[in-house]
Design an enzyme around this catalytic site. Structure first.
Site, PDB file in Angstrom:
ATOM      1  CD  GLN A 208      -3.274   0.682   1.913  1.00 44.28           C
ATOM      2  OE1 GLN A 208      -3.406  -0.422   2.431  1.00 44.28           O
ATOM      3  NE2 GLN A 208      -4.182   1.619   2.039  1.00 44.28           N
ATOM      4  CG  ASP A 209       1.660   3.836   2.986  1.00 46.08           C
ATOM      5  OD1 ASP A 209       1.561   2.736   3.578  1.00 46.08           O
ATOM      6  OD2 ASP A 209       1.494   4.923   3.565  1.00 46.08           O
ATOM      7  N   PRO A 210       4.962   2.951   1.686  1.00 48.31           N
ATOM      8  CG  PRO A 210       6.596   4.241   0.657  1.00 48.31           C
ATOM      9  CD  PRO A 210       5.116   4.152   0.851  1.00 48.31           C
TER      10      PRO A 210
END
Length: 217
Positions: free
Chosen positions: A61-63
């Site tokens: 999804q995101d870092p």
């Protein structure tokens, strides 16, 4: 910015000048506060896994938003950094599925054609999903659309409801989708554990006449 073939293919799915908008966003984001990963690693997934070699996608999804964790590859952290909870569960499932792997850095997967892509490529320090909905989704959706156009089969590994929504872009019958709940502690016991994504991926690749991934490397 990215491997040149990626660049040309991605551009065909984006509005004109979208790369300029991304660069402007990055200039402002990195000038205004602490952002992960380091700027030179924002497009690392596309730099280390060329399009022509990509045979698996693992979509995050995101870092990671903690210090020194994010390195531009979904779910991966540098070797000297403790594994975050989702990665702990990924490695636990891998151990049950194929065998134990002690490394937290998943770069060796990337070098074997596993694209480790996050839907958002940056995150403000300490703010999960802090850049969601701002710039990245059209770009990373374009990456999936580029993969969908490949003539050779790709295995799309989609963990969790967010990643599974991207199935809408995978319309080519040559490709394969492996989906399950997310490996986070909140959902890992709802079907991620026991889903055997690694052996299933290799079984598909080998059936297609392709080389499996050495997940333990």
């Amino acid at each position: 910015m990215t491997h040149s073939i990626w660049h040309e293919k991605i551009k065909s799915f984006l509005p004109e000048h979208y790369y300029g908008r991304i660069n402007h966003f990055l200039d402002e984001a990195y000038a205004s506060g602490l952002v992960y990963p380091q700027r030179e690693n924002v497009f690392k997934a596309l730099q280390v896994t060329p399009l022509e070699e990509t045979k698996v996608l693992i979509l995050g999804q995101d870092p990671y938003h903690g210090p020194k964790q994010a390195q531009g590859l979904s779910f991966s952290v540098p070797e000297e950094i403790s594994a975050p909870p989702s990665l702990i569960n990924i490695l636990k499932e891998l151990a049950d599925d194929i065998g134990p792997r002690d490394h937290h850095d998943l770069s060796t997967w990337a070098s074997q054609g596993v694209l480790l892509l996050n839907a958002c490529l940056t995150v403000p320090a300490g703010q999960a999903n802090g850049h969601a909905g701002l710039i990245w989704e059209p770009f990373t959706d374009a990456v999936i659309k580029v993969l969908n156009e490949k003539d050779s089969p790709v295995v799309f590994i989609l963990w969790g409801a967010y990643a599974r929504k991207k199935k809408a872009f995978i319309t080519n019958s040559k490709h394969h989708i492996i989906e399950s709940p997310h490996p986070s502690p909140l959902s890992s016991y709802r079907g991620f554990f026991g889903s055997k994504p690694f052996s299933r991926t290799n079984a598909i690749l080998e059936k297609e006449g392709m080389t499996g991934v050495d997940w333990l490397k």
